[in-house]
Enzyme design. Structure first.
Site, short mmCIF file in Angstrom:
data_model
loop_
_atom_site.label_atom_id
_atom_site.label_comp_id
_atom_site.label_asym_id
_atom_site.label_seq_id
_atom_site.Cartn_x
_atom_site.Cartn_y
_atom_site.Cartn_z
N THR A 136 0.94 -1.18 -0.07
CA THR A 136 -0.08 -0.13 0.02
C THR A 136 0.79 1.34 -0.03
OG1 THR A 136 -1.64 -1.11 1.48
CG2 THR A 136 -1.79 1.11 1.33
N GLY A 241 -1.57 -12.54 -5.39
CA GLY A 241 -1.57 -13.79 -5.15
C GLY A 241 -1.18 -14.20 -3.52
N GLU A 367 -6.46 -5.53 3.56
CA GLU A 367 -6.65 -6.67 2.66
C GLU A 367 -7.92 -6.70 1.64
OE1 GLU A 367 -4.73 -9.63 2.49
OE2 GLU A 367 -3.74 -9.53 4.31
N THR A 369 -10.97 -3.47 0.81
CA THR A 369 -12.01 -2.88 1.71
C THR A 369 -13.25 -3.92 1.15
OG1 THR A 369 -12.65 -1.47 0.01
CG2 THR A 369 -11.14 -0.73 1.38
P1 TGC Z 1 -6.39 -7.09 -12.05
O1 TGC Z 1 -6.43 -6.72 -13.58
O2 TGC Z 1 -7.70 -7.54 -11.46
O3 TGC Z 1 -5.28 -8.27 -11.82
C1 TGC Z 1 -3.92 -8.08 -11.92
C2 TGC Z 1 -3.25 -9.41 -12.17
O4 TGC Z 1 -3.42 -10.00 -10.77
C3 TGC Z 1 -4.25 -11.28 -10.80
N1 TGC Z 1 -5.03 -11.25 -9.72
C4 TGC Z 1 -4.92 -12.13 -8.77
N2 TGC Z 1 -4.06 -13.08 -8.66
C5 TGC Z 1 -4.11 -13.92 -7.32
N3 TGC Z 1 -5.07 -13.41 -6.36
C6 TGC Z 1 -5.91 -12.34 -6.49
N4 TGC Z 1 -6.78 -12.09 -5.71
C7 TGC Z 1 -5.93 -11.36 -7.73
N5 TGC Z 1 -6.69 -10.78 -8.33
C8 TGC Z 1 -6.21 -10.26 -9.52
C9 TGC Z 1 -5.12 -10.93 -12.33
O5 TGC Z 1 -5.45 -12.39 -12.88
C10 TGC Z 1 -4.22 -10.36 -13.04
O6 TGC Z 1 -2.90 -11.23 -13.66
P2 TGC Z 1 -2.27 -11.00 -14.97
O7 TGC Z 1 -1.42 -12.35 -15.13
O8 TGC Z 1 -3.53 -11.17 -15.86
O9 TGC Z 1 -1.69 -10.00 -15.09
O10 TGC Z 1 -5.91 -5.93 -11.24
P3 TGC Z 1 -6.90 -4.35 -10.99
O11 TGC Z 1 -5.52 -3.44 -10.89
O12 TGC Z 1 -7.82 -4.44 -11.69
O13 TGC Z 1 -7.06 -4.91 -9.44
C11 TGC Z 1 -8.25 -5.54 -9.05
C12 TGC Z 1 -8.15 -5.17 -7.40
C13 TGC Z 1 -8.93 -3.76 -7.26
C14 TGC Z 1 -9.27 -6.24 -7.08
C15 TGC Z 1 -6.98 -5.21 -6.43
O14 TGC Z 1 -6.27 -4.18 -6.96
C16 TGC Z 1 -7.21 -5.36 -5.12
O15 TGC Z 1 -7.30 -6.45 -4.73
N6 TGC Z 1 -7.13 -4.10 -4.44
C17 TGC Z 1 -7.14 -4.03 -2.98
C18 TGC Z 1 -5.63 -4.21 -2.54
C19 TGC Z 1 -5.36 -4.66 -1.32
O16 TGC Z 1 -6.10 -5.55 -0.94
N7 TGC Z 1 -4.34 -4.48 -0.46
C20 TGC Z 1 -3.99 -5.20 0.67
C21 TGC Z 1 -2.49 -4.50 1.14
S1 TGC Z 1 -1.85 -5.62 2.28
C22 TGC Z 1 -2.73 -5.50 3.62
O17 TGC Z 1 -3.60 -4.75 3.53
C23 TGC Z 1 -2.22 -6.24 4.87
S2 TGC Z 1 -3.16 -6.08 6.30
C24 TGC Z 1 -2.25 -7.27 6.97
C25 TGC Z 1 -2.78 -7.69 8.59
O18 TGC Z 1 -2.27 -6.79 9.41
O19 TGC Z 1 -3.23 -8.56 8.45
P1 FAD Z 2 -8.52 3.88 -0.46
O1 FAD Z 2 -8.23 2.97 -1.32
O2 FAD Z 2 -8.22 5.48 -0.34
O3 FAD Z 2 -10.14 3.76 -0.11
C1 FAD Z 2 -10.81 4.72 0.47
C2 FAD Z 2 -12.40 4.44 0.31
O4 FAD Z 2 -12.63 4.34 -1.17
C3 FAD Z 2 -12.86 3.08 0.94
O5 FAD Z 2 -13.96 3.27 1.51
C4 FAD Z 2 -12.79 2.21 -0.35
O6 FAD Z 2 -13.72 1.06 -0.35
C5 FAD Z 2 -13.40 3.11 -1.30
N1 FAD Z 2 -13.37 2.91 -2.65
C6 FAD Z 2 -11.92 2.60 -3.36
N2 FAD Z 2 -12.29 2.30 -4.51
C7 FAD Z 2 -13.44 2.50 -4.89
C8 FAD Z 2 -14.21 2.45 -6.14
N3 FAD Z 2 -13.54 1.97 -7.29
N4 FAD Z 2 -15.64 2.57 -5.92
C9 FAD Z 2 -16.05 2.71 -4.96
N5 FAD Z 2 -15.58 2.95 -3.74
C10 FAD Z 2 -14.15 2.69 -3.84
N6 FAD Z 2 -0.92 -2.70 3.55
C11 FAD Z 2 0.05 -3.24 3.10
O7 FAD Z 2 0.49 -3.11 2.22
N7 FAD Z 2 0.61 -3.90 4.03
C12 FAD Z 2 0.04 -3.92 5.44
O8 FAD Z 2 0.75 -4.79 6.40
C13 FAD Z 2 -1.07 -3.28 5.76
N8 FAD Z 2 -1.30 -3.41 7.04
C14 FAD Z 2 -2.33 -2.32 7.32
C15 FAD Z 2 -2.64 -2.49 8.74
C16 FAD Z 2 -4.06 -1.62 9.14
C17 FAD Z 2 -4.10 -1.36 10.58
C18 FAD Z 2 -4.58 -0.73 8.14
C19 FAD Z 2 -5.62 0.15 8.52
C20 FAD Z 2 -4.17 -1.08 6.65
C21 FAD Z 2 -3.25 -1.58 6.56
N9 FAD Z 2 -2.86 -1.86 5.06
C22 FAD Z 2 -1.67 -2.56 4.76
C23 FAD Z 2 -3.09 -1.10 4.05
C24 FAD Z 2 -4.57 -1.34 3.55
O9 FAD Z 2 -4.33 -2.47 2.56
C25 FAD Z 2 -5.37 -0.36 2.94
O10 FAD Z 2 -5.70 0.57 3.95
C26 FAD Z 2 -6.57 -0.81 2.22
O11 FAD Z 2 -6.33 -1.40 1.15
C27 FAD Z 2 -7.61 0.65 1.60
O12 FAD Z 2 -6.57 1.54 0.98
P2 FAD Z 2 -6.76 3.01 1.50
O13 FAD Z 2 -6.64 2.99 3.19
O14 FAD Z 2 -5.68 3.76 0.90
O15 FAD Z 2 -8.06 3.49 0.99
#
Ligand code: TGC
Ligand code: FAD
Length: 387
Positions: A136, A241, A367, A369
């Site tokens: 992020t 992944g 992970e 929203t």
């Molecule tokens: P998109 O075009 O859909 O995909 C790009 C490429 O990735 C592949 N793919 C996946 N592969 C494995 N698992 C998945 N869930 C996958 N989703 C997509 C896809 O097949 C493609 O592959 P290729 O070979 O064709 O290139 O990508 P997009 O840019 O349209 O994004 C889709 C979207 C919005 C769903 C994605 O960007 C997303 O999931 N956004 C949310 C980001 C997120 O969850 N960040 C989390 C950060 S880490 C965190 O929060 C840790 S908290 C930890 C803790 O304390 O527990």
């Molecule tokens: P934004 O992406 O700016 O989203 C803001 C709002 O807009 C949300 O309500 C969202 O749902 C909404 N929104 C976004 N897109 C759309 C759309 N297309 N249409 C309608 N609504 C939309 N990240 C890491 O990489 N590693 C970590 O270890 C990690 N740990 C974390 C621990 C904590 C405690 C927290 C709070 C976050 C952590 N994160 C980590 C980040 C986390 O994955 C992000 O906060 C999350 O993915 C959302 O991103 P953002 O905070 O920038 O919100």
């Protein structure tokens, strides 16, 4: 008729193997004896219980799904049950294990070279090397495809510039899995604590996940050897992944948080007497309790089936999205409702509900929203990408 277990109304226990039950029960014992007694104080003081790390490692909970390298090689349902029991205590404890296991050890295991696996995985399984996962960035975590952190080749090395936001374990970590844009696509790098130009700054004043360390990471011309680049993946599918692995575990964790809240409020409403009868004797209270049991049962069924799909190699990311959305929403709603049923007593950390409620505000955001997961399912249903 035998009375039902209020926390397992459909007797899903009977669908678990003996080994799965044994793993769940040993983590539950650790949670009750070692983690529960200290967690509220850590939450109040905004500290992570560092002294529990060796115990988590001794129980085999770090990288528990991986084979070899000192890891336990457990199946998907066992990993889920571990997450459930840890989050019954606190989402921060489960987060620590999720990040270490699914977001740091997994990418080294899945995308790393043999040398990288030998170098890092055994000490990570022992809890001697702690990892964090940097995807992020401040311009928008939901859209990681827009990441700006950049790595460019410089001789045999890479120079990394940029920053990451909201990184769990950032200040605790010995290594960071950092996803960066390169001329050849998005790649993963293992940055090591102490590399010149690499800095972690703790994020203060959090009202959620207080018993977990969250940080910003800064990279100012950090020189990273080619040997620290994960060689076997290029593109967003690399970090996504890893997220699929972690999100799977997160579908289970909130079940634990919800059970903890229900358990607390069942006791409280039985003991508390208002209008000459226990609070639990009121229809309006029983309906709320019944609704909690209904939602917990549905979440348990979803995660157990998802786990069996994962074990069969059939789990799809959209199925994980549905479970993450459903189960975190379920737990957050239950925690809020339990907080209310505790009345004024519900606003201090002497009771668990408010701590779980505040933690789950992060879990519903990280992970992916809730909205992101809804849109993943929308895309699956319609074939239209609404992102
Ligand atoms: P998109 O075009 O859909 O995909 C790009 C490429 O990735 C592949 N793919 C996946 N592969 C494995 N698992 C998945 N869930 C996958 N989703 C997509 C896809 O097949 C493609 O592959 P290729 O070979 O064709 O290139 O990508 P997009 O840019 O349209 O994004 C889709 C979207 C919005 C769903 C994605 O960007 C997303 O999931 N956004 C949310 C980001 C997120 O969850 N960040 C989390 C950060 S880490 C965190 O929060 C840790 S908290 C930890 C803790 O304390 O527990
Ligand atoms: P934004 O992406 O700016 O989203 C803001 C709002 O807009 C949300 O309500 C969202 O749902 C909404 N929104 C976004 N897109 C759309 C759309 N297309 N249409 C309608 N609504 C939309 N990240 C890491 O990489 N590693 C970590 O270890 C990690 N740990 C974390 C621990 C904590 C405690 C927290 C709070 C976050 C952590 N994160 C980590 C980040 C986390 O994955 C992000 O906060 C999350 O993915 C959302 O991103 P953002 O905070 O920038 O919100």
């Amino acid at each position: 008729m035998a009375s039902l277990n209020p926390y397992d109304l459909y007797d899903l226990n009977s669908l678990l193997s003996e080994e799965e039950r044994m793993i769940r029960d040993s983590v539950a014992r650790f949670v009750d004896e070692r983690a529960m007694p200290v967690i509220a104080e850590h939450f109040d003081n905004a500290t992570f219980p560092m002294d529990l790390i060796p115990e988590l490692a001794d129980l085999g909970l770090l990288g528990s799904s991986l084979q070899g390298y000192g890891c336990a090689g457990l199946n998907a349902v066992s990993y889920g049950l571990i997450c459930q029991e840890l989050e019954r205590c606190d989402s921060g404890l489960r987060s620590f294990v999720s990040v270490q296991s699914s977001l740091c050890m997994y990418p080294i295991y899945a995308y790393g070279s043999d040398e990288q696996k030998d170098r890092w995985l055994p000490s990570m399984a022992k809890g001697e090397t702690i990892g964090c996962f940097g995807l992020t960035e401040s311009q928008g975590g939901s859209d990681p495809g827009n990441l700006k952190t950049y790595a460019r080749r410089d001789g045999g090395d890479w120079l990394v510039n940029g920053s990451k936001m909201w990184i769990t374990n950032g200040n605790l970590a010995d290594i960071a899995i950092v996803w960066a844009r390169t001329e050849e696509g998005i790649m993963g790098f293992v940055l090591e604590k102490g590399m010149p130009g690499f800095e972690a700054r703790r994020i203060k004043s959090k009202m959620s996940l207080r018993a977990s360390v969250t940080s910003e990471l800064y990279f100012d011309n950090v020189r990273v050897p080619e040997a620290n680049r994960l060689p076997n993946v290029v593109g967003l599918k690399g970090p996504l992944g890893c997220l699929t692995q972690a999100r799977y575990g997160i579908t289970w964790g909130p079940i634990g948080a919800a059970i903890a809240c229900l358990d607390e409020v069942l006791r409280y409403t039985s003991d508390r007497v208002l209008f000459d009868r226990p609070l639990a004797a009121n229809q309006a209270i029983q309906i709320r309790l019944a609704d909690m049991a209904r939602r917990i049962t549905a979440a348990q069924l979803i995660s157990l089936h998802l786990g069996r799909l994962k074990e069969a190699g059939k789990m799809q990311p959209a199925q994980v999205s549905l479970a993450k959305w459903n189960n975190v929403r379920m737990a957050l709603d239950i925690a809020r409702d339990c907080r209310d049923m505790l009345g004024g007593a519900g606003i201090t950390t002497e009771h668990q509900a408010i701590r779980h409620m505040l933690n789950l505000e992060s879990v519903i955001t990280y992970e992916g929203t809730e909205t992101v997961h809804q849109l993943v399912i929308g895309r699956e249903l319609t074939g239209i990408n609404a992102f």
